[in-house]
Scaffold this active site. Structure first.
Site, PDB file in Angstrom:
ATOM      1  N   SER A 128     -16.587  38.124 -10.842  1.00 53.09           N
ATOM      2  CA  SER A 128     -15.863  39.349 -11.170  1.00 53.09           C
ATOM      3  C   SER A 128     -16.416  40.087 -12.380  1.00 53.09           C
ATOM      4  CB  SER A 128     -14.386  39.024 -11.393  1.00 53.09           C
ATOM      5  OG  SER A 128     -14.254  38.068 -12.420  1.00 53.09           O
ATOM      6  N   HIS A 177     -12.924  38.495  -4.731  1.00 53.54           N
ATOM      7  CA  HIS A 177     -13.543  39.822  -4.835  1.00 53.54           C
ATOM      8  C   HIS A 177     -14.439  40.148  -3.641  1.00 53.54           C
ATOM      9  CE1 HIS A 177     -12.339  41.324  -8.815  1.00 53.54           C
ATOM     10  NE2 HIS A 177     -12.290  40.045  -9.170  1.00 53.54           N
ATOM     11  N   LYS A 201      -6.213  42.084  -4.532  1.00 59.89           N
ATOM     12  CA  LYS A 201      -7.366  42.946  -4.831  1.00 59.89           C
ATOM     13  C   LYS A 201      -7.530  43.980  -3.705  1.00 59.89           C
ATOM     14  CE  LYS A 201      -8.958  39.870  -8.261  1.00 59.89           C
ATOM     15  NZ  LYS A 201      -9.243  38.466  -8.467  1.00 59.89           N
TER      16      LYS A 201
HETATM   17  C1  PLP Z   1      -8.491  37.551  -9.303  1.00 55.83           C
HETATM   18  C2  PLP Z   1      -8.926  36.206  -8.937  1.00 55.83           C
HETATM   19  C3  PLP Z   1      -7.999  35.199  -8.678  1.00 55.83           C
HETATM   20  C4  PLP Z   1      -6.520  35.395  -8.901  1.00 55.83           C
HETATM   21  O1  PLP Z   1      -5.934  36.097  -7.862  1.00 55.83           O
HETATM   22  P1  PLP Z   1      -4.394  36.522  -8.010  1.00 55.83           P
HETATM   23  O2  PLP Z   1      -3.968  36.725  -6.604  1.00 55.83           O
HETATM   24  O3  PLP Z   1      -4.356  37.754  -8.818  1.00 55.83           O
HETATM   25  O4  PLP Z   1      -3.688  35.371  -8.641  1.00 55.83           O
HETATM   26  C5  PLP Z   1      -8.468  33.976  -8.250  1.00 55.83           C
HETATM   27  N1  PLP Z   1      -9.787  33.744  -8.106  1.00 55.83           N
HETATM   28  C6  PLP Z   1     -10.715  34.689  -8.352  1.00 55.83           C
HETATM   29  C7  PLP Z   1     -12.160  34.379  -8.160  1.00 55.83           C
HETATM   30  C8  PLP Z   1     -10.317  35.953  -8.788  1.00 55.83           C
HETATM   31  O5  PLP Z   1     -11.226  36.878  -9.044  1.00 55.83           O
END
Ligand code: PLP
Length: 397
Positions: free
Chosen positions: A185, A213, A244
Protein backbone atom coordinates in the site's frame (compact mmCIF):
# COMPACT_ATOMS: atom_id res chain seq x y z
CA UNK A 1 -5.95 9.27 52.18
CA UNK A 2 -7.97 9.77 49.02
CA UNK A 3 -5.93 12.03 46.74
CA UNK A 4 -6.78 11.18 43.18
CA UNK A 5 -3.70 10.70 41.06
CA UNK A 6 -3.83 10.67 37.29
CA UNK A 7 -2.67 7.15 36.60
CA UNK A 8 -2.54 7.80 32.87
CA UNK A 9 -0.31 10.89 33.11
CA UNK A 10 2.46 9.06 31.25
CA UNK A 11 0.30 9.15 28.14
CA UNK A 12 0.51 12.95 28.11
CA UNK A 13 4.29 12.75 28.03
CA UNK A 14 4.15 10.15 25.25
CA UNK A 15 1.77 12.33 23.22
CA UNK A 16 4.02 15.38 23.69
CA UNK A 17 6.89 13.23 22.45
CA UNK A 18 4.97 12.27 19.33
CA UNK A 19 4.16 15.92 18.61
CA UNK A 20 7.79 16.92 19.03
CA UNK A 21 8.98 14.27 16.58
CA UNK A 22 6.41 15.26 13.96
CA UNK A 23 4.79 11.84 14.34
CA UNK A 24 1.50 12.99 15.83
CA UNK A 25 -1.41 12.26 13.49
CA UNK A 26 -4.01 14.98 13.13
CA UNK A 27 -7.29 13.58 11.88
CA UNK A 28 -9.15 15.88 9.54
CA UNK A 29 -12.95 16.00 9.62
CA UNK A 30 -15.02 15.38 6.50
CA UNK A 31 -18.47 16.82 6.03
CA UNK A 32 -19.31 15.15 2.74
CA UNK A 33 -19.51 11.63 1.30
CA UNK A 34 -16.33 10.04 -0.04
CA UNK A 35 -16.00 11.21 -3.62
CA UNK A 36 -13.54 12.98 -5.94
CA UNK A 37 -14.13 16.19 -3.95
CA UNK A 38 -14.61 16.50 -0.19
CA UNK A 39 -15.42 19.11 2.40
CA UNK A 40 -12.32 18.77 4.61
CA UNK A 41 -12.32 20.81 7.83
CA UNK A 42 -14.88 23.08 6.19
CA UNK A 43 -12.93 23.58 2.96
CA UNK A 44 -13.64 22.06 -0.46
CA UNK A 45 -10.70 19.95 -1.59
CA UNK A 46 -9.78 17.46 -4.31
CA UNK A 47 -9.61 14.00 -2.72
CA UNK A 48 -6.31 12.20 -3.29
CA UNK A 49 -6.44 10.21 -0.04
CA UNK A 50 -9.06 7.50 -0.05
CA UNK A 51 -8.92 3.84 -1.07
CA UNK A 52 -12.26 4.36 -2.81
CA UNK A 53 -10.64 3.21 -6.08
CA UNK A 54 -13.85 2.81 -8.07
CA UNK A 55 -15.99 5.54 -6.56
CA UNK A 56 -18.33 2.98 -4.98
CA UNK A 57 -18.33 4.49 -1.46
CA UNK A 58 -21.17 6.79 -2.47
CA UNK A 59 -22.53 4.94 -5.51
CA UNK A 60 -26.34 5.24 -5.87
CA UNK A 61 -26.73 1.53 -6.58
CA UNK A 62 -24.93 0.56 -3.36
CA UNK A 63 -26.89 3.11 -1.33
CA UNK A 64 -30.20 1.85 -2.78
CA UNK A 65 -29.27 -1.78 -2.06
CA UNK A 66 -28.39 -0.92 1.55
CA UNK A 67 -31.71 0.91 2.05
CA UNK A 68 -33.79 -1.90 0.51
CA UNK A 69 -32.05 -4.50 2.67
CA UNK A 70 -32.65 -2.47 5.85
CA UNK A 71 -36.37 -2.26 5.02
CA UNK A 72 -36.48 -6.04 4.83
CA UNK A 73 -33.91 -7.21 7.43
CA UNK A 74 -33.26 -4.25 9.75
CA UNK A 75 -29.72 -3.19 10.59
CA UNK A 76 -28.00 -5.61 12.98
CA UNK A 77 -27.10 -9.31 12.79
CA UNK A 78 -28.21 -9.94 16.42
CA UNK A 79 -25.18 -11.91 17.57
CA UNK A 80 -22.41 -14.04 16.15
CA UNK A 81 -23.57 -16.27 13.31
CA UNK A 82 -22.83 -19.55 15.09
CA UNK A 83 -25.28 -18.58 17.85
CA UNK A 84 -27.97 -16.36 16.31
CA UNK A 85 -27.95 -17.97 12.88
CA UNK A 86 -26.78 -16.46 9.64
CA UNK A 87 -28.82 -14.23 7.37
CA UNK A 88 -29.46 -15.21 3.77
CA UNK A 89 -27.67 -11.97 2.81
CA UNK A 90 -24.33 -13.05 4.27
CA UNK A 91 -24.53 -16.38 2.46
CA UNK A 92 -25.39 -14.61 -0.78
CA UNK A 93 -22.43 -12.23 -0.47
CA UNK A 94 -20.07 -15.13 0.23
CA UNK A 95 -21.34 -17.07 -2.79
CA UNK A 96 -20.93 -14.03 -5.02
CA UNK A 97 -17.44 -13.22 -3.72
CA UNK A 98 -16.27 -16.81 -4.27
CA UNK A 99 -17.65 -16.80 -7.80
CA UNK A 100 -16.08 -13.39 -8.55
CA UNK A 101 -12.68 -14.55 -7.35
CA UNK A 102 -12.92 -17.96 -9.00
CA UNK A 103 -12.62 -19.75 -5.64
CA UNK A 104 -14.70 -22.68 -4.32
CA UNK A 105 -15.99 -20.79 -1.28
CA UNK A 106 -15.61 -17.65 0.83
CA UNK A 107 -16.37 -16.46 4.36
CA UNK A 108 -16.80 -12.85 5.43
CA UNK A 109 -15.34 -11.15 8.50
CA UNK A 110 -16.02 -7.68 9.96
CA UNK A 111 -12.94 -6.21 8.27
CA UNK A 112 -9.78 -7.10 6.43
CA UNK A 113 -7.95 -6.69 9.71
CA UNK A 114 -10.09 -9.29 11.48
CA UNK A 115 -9.90 -11.59 8.44
CA UNK A 116 -6.12 -11.76 8.99
CA UNK A 117 -6.45 -11.92 12.76
CA UNK A 118 -8.91 -14.79 12.31
CA UNK A 119 -7.53 -16.84 9.45
CA UNK A 120 -3.82 -16.89 10.30
CA UNK A 121 -4.06 -18.26 13.88
CA UNK A 122 -6.78 -20.72 12.80
CA UNK A 123 -4.36 -22.28 10.31
CA UNK A 124 -0.87 -21.87 11.76
CA UNK A 125 0.13 -24.33 14.51
CA UNK A 126 2.79 -24.24 17.24
CA UNK A 127 5.26 -26.35 15.26
CA UNK A 128 4.97 -24.40 12.03
CA UNK A 129 7.05 -21.66 10.40
CA UNK A 130 5.58 -18.46 8.94
CA UNK A 131 7.66 -16.68 6.32
CA UNK A 132 6.63 -13.06 5.68
CA UNK A 133 7.59 -10.36 3.21
CA UNK A 134 9.54 -7.69 5.09
CA UNK A 135 6.92 -5.03 4.31
CA UNK A 136 3.73 -6.95 5.12
CA UNK A 137 0.71 -5.03 6.45
CA UNK A 138 0.22 -4.54 10.20
CA UNK A 139 -2.85 -6.82 10.24
CA UNK A 140 -0.77 -9.71 8.87
CA UNK A 141 1.94 -9.03 11.44
CA UNK A 142 -0.64 -9.03 14.25
CA UNK A 143 -2.28 -12.19 12.87
CA UNK A 144 1.11 -13.92 12.99
CA UNK A 145 1.73 -12.60 16.52
CA UNK A 146 -1.38 -14.48 17.64
CA UNK A 147 0.32 -17.77 16.77
CA UNK A 148 3.10 -19.62 18.60
CA UNK A 149 4.82 -20.51 15.35
CA UNK A 150 8.42 -19.68 14.40
CA UNK A 151 8.82 -16.63 12.16
CA UNK A 152 11.13 -15.63 9.35
CA UNK A 153 11.32 -12.68 6.98
CA UNK A 154 12.33 -12.55 3.31
CA UNK A 155 13.44 -9.35 1.61
CA UNK A 156 10.65 -7.32 0.05
CA UNK A 157 9.27 -8.89 -3.16
CA UNK A 158 12.49 -10.91 -3.51
CA UNK A 159 11.97 -14.56 -4.58
CA UNK A 160 15.72 -15.30 -4.26
CA UNK A 161 15.63 -14.24 -0.63
CA UNK A 162 12.49 -16.34 -0.10
CA UNK A 163 14.26 -19.35 -1.66
CA UNK A 164 17.16 -18.94 0.77
CA UNK A 165 14.81 -18.88 3.76
CA UNK A 166 12.96 -21.95 2.44
CA UNK A 167 16.19 -23.90 1.82
CA UNK A 168 17.46 -23.04 5.27
CA UNK A 169 14.28 -24.19 7.02
CA UNK A 170 12.87 -26.96 4.85
CA UNK A 171 12.16 -30.13 6.84
CA UNK A 172 12.54 -28.44 10.23
CA UNK A 173 8.86 -27.65 10.80
CA UNK A 174 5.55 -29.41 10.59
CA UNK A 175 4.26 -26.95 7.97
CA UNK A 176 5.60 -23.83 6.30
CA UNK A 177 3.38 -20.84 5.46
CA UNK A 178 4.34 -18.01 3.11
CA UNK A 179 2.36 -14.79 3.65
CA UNK A 180 2.44 -11.66 1.54
CA UNK A 181 0.44 -8.56 0.68
CA UNK A 182 -0.73 -8.69 -2.94
CA UNK A 183 -0.19 -4.98 -3.61
CA UNK A 184 1.93 -3.02 -1.12
CA UNK A 185 0.00 0.00 0.00
CA UNK A 186 2.84 2.49 0.55
CA UNK A 187 4.75 1.84 -2.69
CA UNK A 188 2.12 0.41 -5.03
CA UNK A 189 4.29 -2.49 -6.14
CA UNK A 190 2.89 -5.98 -6.80
CA UNK A 191 4.13 -9.13 -5.04
CA UNK A 192 5.77 -11.57 -7.50
CA UNK A 193 3.04 -14.07 -6.67
CA UNK A 194 3.80 -16.31 -9.66
CA UNK A 195 7.34 -16.88 -8.42
CA UNK A 196 6.20 -17.20 -4.81
CA UNK A 197 3.67 -19.89 -5.77
CA UNK A 198 6.32 -21.81 -7.75
CA UNK A 199 8.61 -21.79 -4.72
CA UNK A 200 5.74 -22.79 -2.43
CA UNK A 201 4.98 -25.74 -4.71
CA UNK A 202 8.68 -26.72 -4.81
CA UNK A 203 8.98 -26.61 -1.01
CA UNK A 204 5.47 -27.83 -0.20
CA UNK A 205 4.59 -24.58 1.58
CA UNK A 206 1.10 -23.09 2.05
CA UNK A 207 0.49 -19.68 0.47
CA UNK A 208 -1.58 -16.85 1.95
CA UNK A 209 -2.03 -13.60 0.02
CA UNK A 210 -3.74 -10.49 1.39
CA UNK A 211 -5.13 -8.81 -1.71
CA UNK A 212 -6.65 -5.75 -0.01
CA UNK A 213 -5.30 -3.30 -2.61
CA UNK A 214 -5.58 -5.74 -5.53
CA UNK A 215 -9.29 -6.52 -5.43
CA UNK A 216 -11.25 -4.29 -7.77
CA UNK A 217 -7.93 -3.12 -9.22
CA UNK A 218 -5.84 -6.02 -10.61
CA UNK A 219 -6.95 -8.86 -12.87
CA UNK A 220 -9.83 -9.06 -15.34
CA UNK A 221 -12.50 -6.61 -14.20
CA UNK A 222 -10.79 -6.27 -10.80
CA UNK A 223 -10.82 -9.98 -9.91
CA UNK A 224 -7.58 -9.52 -8.00
CA UNK A 225 -3.96 -10.67 -7.94
CA UNK A 226 -4.69 -14.37 -8.39
CA UNK A 227 -6.49 -13.57 -11.64
CA UNK A 228 -3.75 -11.08 -12.62
CA UNK A 229 -1.17 -13.89 -12.59
CA UNK A 230 -3.58 -16.67 -13.72
CA UNK A 231 -2.97 -18.64 -10.52
CA UNK A 232 -6.49 -19.94 -9.88
CA UNK A 233 -6.47 -22.97 -7.59
CA UNK A 234 -2.76 -22.54 -6.76
CA UNK A 235 -2.97 -19.95 -3.93
CA UNK A 236 -4.23 -21.66 -0.78
CA UNK A 237 -5.72 -18.73 1.11
CA UNK A 238 -6.90 -15.41 -0.36
CA UNK A 239 -7.65 -12.67 2.16
CA UNK A 240 -9.34 -9.43 1.21
CA UNK A 241 -11.29 -6.40 2.27
CA UNK A 242 -14.46 -4.68 1.14
CA UNK A 243 -13.32 -1.32 2.52
CA UNK A 244 -11.18 -0.35 -0.47
CA UNK A 245 -12.31 -0.80 -4.09
CA UNK A 246 -15.65 -2.25 -2.96
CA UNK A 247 -16.29 1.03 -1.15
CA UNK A 248 -17.95 -0.34 1.99
CA UNK A 249 -16.43 -2.30 4.89
CA UNK A 250 -15.89 -5.97 5.66
CA UNK A 251 -13.29 -8.69 5.27
CA UNK A 252 -13.23 -11.91 3.28
CA UNK A 253 -11.27 -15.13 3.04
CA UNK A 254 -11.63 -17.18 -0.15
CA UNK A 255 -10.29 -20.62 -1.00
CA UNK A 256 -11.27 -24.28 -0.94
CA UNK A 257 -14.50 -25.54 0.66
CA UNK A 258 -12.60 -27.28 3.45
CA UNK A 259 -10.67 -24.08 4.30
CA UNK A 260 -13.88 -22.07 4.62
CA UNK A 261 -15.62 -24.78 6.64
CA UNK A 262 -12.64 -24.79 9.03
CA UNK A 263 -12.62 -20.99 9.43
CA UNK A 264 -16.32 -21.08 10.36
CA UNK A 265 -15.38 -23.51 13.15
CA UNK A 266 -12.11 -21.95 14.28
CA UNK A 267 -11.82 -18.32 13.08
CA UNK A 268 -12.06 -16.44 16.38
CA UNK A 269 -13.45 -13.13 15.03
CA UNK A 270 -16.09 -15.25 13.25
CA UNK A 271 -16.99 -17.09 16.45
CA UNK A 272 -16.66 -14.27 19.00
CA UNK A 273 -17.59 -11.08 17.14
CA UNK A 274 -20.85 -10.30 15.37
CA UNK A 275 -21.10 -10.39 11.62
CA UNK A 276 -21.12 -7.50 9.12
CA UNK A 277 -24.25 -5.36 9.41
CA UNK A 278 -27.19 -5.67 7.01
CA UNK A 279 -26.59 -2.45 5.00
CA UNK A 280 -22.88 -3.25 4.66
CA UNK A 281 -23.57 -6.72 3.31
CA UNK A 282 -26.25 -5.53 0.89
CA UNK A 283 -24.01 -2.75 -0.42
CA UNK A 284 -21.15 -5.23 -0.88
CA UNK A 285 -23.42 -7.56 -2.87
CA UNK A 286 -24.30 -4.65 -5.13
CA UNK A 287 -20.59 -3.81 -5.52
CA UNK A 288 -19.68 -7.34 -6.57
CA UNK A 289 -22.59 -7.44 -9.02
CA UNK A 290 -21.54 -4.13 -10.50
CA UNK A 291 -17.97 -5.33 -11.02
CA UNK A 292 -19.08 -8.67 -12.45
CA UNK A 293 -21.29 -6.88 -15.01
CA UNK A 294 -18.77 -4.45 -16.48
CA UNK A 295 -15.07 -3.59 -16.49
CA UNK A 296 -15.85 0.07 -17.12
CA UNK A 297 -14.91 1.41 -13.67
CA UNK A 298 -11.71 -0.64 -13.43
CA UNK A 299 -10.70 0.49 -16.93
CA UNK A 300 -11.30 4.12 -16.01
CA UNK A 301 -9.27 3.75 -12.79
CA UNK A 302 -6.29 2.47 -14.78
CA UNK A 303 -6.64 5.12 -17.50
CA UNK A 304 -6.67 7.81 -14.78
CA UNK A 305 -3.66 6.27 -13.06
CA UNK A 306 -1.61 5.97 -16.26
CA UNK A 307 -2.35 9.55 -17.27
CA UNK A 308 -1.67 11.06 -13.84
CA UNK A 309 1.54 9.11 -13.25
CA UNK A 310 2.95 9.89 -16.71
CA UNK A 311 2.29 13.61 -16.20
CA UNK A 312 3.76 13.57 -12.67
CA UNK A 313 6.96 11.93 -13.97
CA UNK A 314 7.08 14.53 -16.76
CA UNK A 315 6.91 17.25 -14.10
CA UNK A 316 9.95 15.62 -12.51
CA UNK A 317 8.46 13.85 -9.47
CA UNK A 318 9.87 10.55 -8.17
CA UNK A 319 7.07 7.94 -8.00
CA UNK A 320 9.26 5.10 -6.73
CA UNK A 321 8.41 1.60 -7.89
CA UNK A 322 4.63 1.78 -8.26
CA UNK A 323 2.91 -0.60 -10.68
CA UNK A 324 -0.65 0.26 -9.66
CA UNK A 325 -2.90 3.33 -9.16
CA UNK A 326 -1.21 3.89 -5.77
CA UNK A 327 1.03 6.88 -6.47
CA UNK A 328 3.78 7.59 -3.92
CA UNK A 329 5.29 11.01 -4.51
CA UNK A 330 8.60 10.50 -2.75
CA UNK A 331 10.04 13.67 -1.23
CA UNK A 332 12.42 12.14 1.33
CA UNK A 333 12.60 14.71 4.10
CA UNK A 334 9.92 14.41 6.79
CA UNK A 335 9.40 18.12 7.40
CA UNK A 336 9.43 18.99 3.71
CA UNK A 337 6.76 16.34 3.16
CA UNK A 338 4.56 17.72 5.96
CA UNK A 339 4.98 21.21 4.51
CA UNK A 340 4.19 19.96 0.99
CA UNK A 341 0.97 18.35 2.21
CA UNK A 342 -0.03 21.53 4.06
CA UNK A 343 0.58 23.66 0.95
CA UNK A 344 -1.44 21.24 -1.20
CA UNK A 345 -4.33 21.54 1.24
CA UNK A 346 -4.14 25.35 1.14
CA UNK A 347 -4.34 25.12 -2.65
CA UNK A 348 -7.35 22.76 -2.45
CA UNK A 349 -5.78 19.27 -2.68
CA UNK A 350 -6.23 16.77 0.16
CA UNK A 351 -3.22 14.41 0.08
CA UNK A 352 -1.71 13.16 3.32
CA UNK A 353 1.98 13.10 4.17
CA UNK A 354 3.22 9.62 5.04
CA UNK A 355 6.30 9.59 7.22
CA UNK A 356 8.34 7.36 9.52
CA UNK A 357 7.46 4.84 10.97
CA UNK A 358 4.85 4.03 8.32
CA UNK A 359 7.65 4.28 5.74
CA UNK A 360 11.43 4.18 6.37
CA UNK A 361 13.23 7.35 7.54
CA UNK A 362 14.28 9.53 4.61
CA UNK A 363 11.60 8.11 2.32
CA UNK A 364 8.72 10.35 3.40
CA UNK A 365 6.11 10.85 0.73
CA UNK A 366 2.76 12.21 -0.28
CA UNK A 367 0.63 9.27 -1.33
CA UNK A 368 -1.84 10.08 -4.10
CA UNK A 369 -4.70 7.62 -4.39
CA UNK A 370 -6.37 7.81 -7.77
CA UNK A 371 -9.95 6.79 -8.41
CA UNK A 372 -12.26 6.05 -11.31
CA UNK A 373 -14.37 8.87 -9.91
CA UNK A 374 -11.80 11.54 -10.82
CA UNK A 375 -12.63 13.43 -14.03
CA UNK A 376 -10.03 14.61 -16.52
CA UNK A 377 -10.45 18.15 -15.12
CA UNK A 378 -9.87 16.87 -11.57
CA UNK A 379 -6.62 15.22 -12.61
CA UNK A 380 -5.42 18.26 -14.55
CA UNK A 381 -6.21 20.54 -11.64
CA UNK A 382 -4.34 18.22 -9.26
CA UNK A 383 -1.34 18.12 -11.61
CA UNK A 384 -1.27 21.88 -11.95
CA UNK A 385 -1.26 22.34 -8.15
CA UNK A 386 1.35 19.60 -7.61
CA UNK A 387 3.59 21.28 -10.20
CA UNK A 388 3.15 24.71 -8.65
CA UNK A 389 3.79 23.57 -5.05
CA UNK A 390 6.69 21.39 -6.26
CA UNK A 391 8.41 24.36 -7.90
CA UNK A 392 7.67 26.63 -4.95
CA UNK A 393 9.33 24.20 -2.51
CA UNK A 394 12.21 23.43 -4.86
CA UNK A 395 11.28 19.77 -5.40
CA UNK A 396 10.99 20.01 -9.18
CA UNK A 397 12.46 22.47 -11.67
C1 PLP B 1 -6.20 -1.97 4.32
C2 PLP B 1 -5.62 -3.29 4.54
C3 PLP B 1 -6.16 -4.17 5.47
C4 PLP B 1 -7.27 -3.77 6.41
O1 PLP B 1 -8.50 -3.80 5.78
P1 PLP B 1 -9.77 -3.25 6.59
O2 PLP B 1 -10.91 -3.91 5.90
O3 PLP B 1 -9.78 -1.78 6.45
O4 PLP B 1 -9.63 -3.72 7.99
C5 PLP B 1 -5.61 -5.44 5.57
N1 PLP B 1 -4.57 -5.81 4.80
C6 PLP B 1 -4.02 -4.99 3.89
C7 PLP B 1 -2.88 -5.46 3.05
C8 PLP B 1 -4.52 -3.69 3.73
O5 PLP B 1 -3.97 -2.88 2.85
Amino acid sequence: MTTRTNKLAWLEAELADLREQGRYTTIRTLDSPQGPWLIVDGKRALNFCSNNYLGLANHPRLVAAAKAAMDRYGVGPGAVRTIAGTMTLHNELERKLAEFKGAEAAVTFQSGFTANAGAIPALVGDNDLVISDRLNHASIIDGVRLTKAARAIYEHCDPESLREVLEENYGRYQRIFIITDGVFSMDGDIAPLDRIVELAEEFNAITIVDDAHGEGVLGRGGRGIVDHFGLHGRVDVEIGTMSKAFGVVGGVVAGSKVLIEWLKQRGRPFLFSSAMTVPDVAACIAAVELLAESTELVDRLWANARYFQAEMRRLGFDLGRTQTPITPVILGDERLTQQFSRRLYEEGVFATAITFPTVPKGLARIRVMLSAAHSQEDLDQGLEIFGRVGRELGVVG
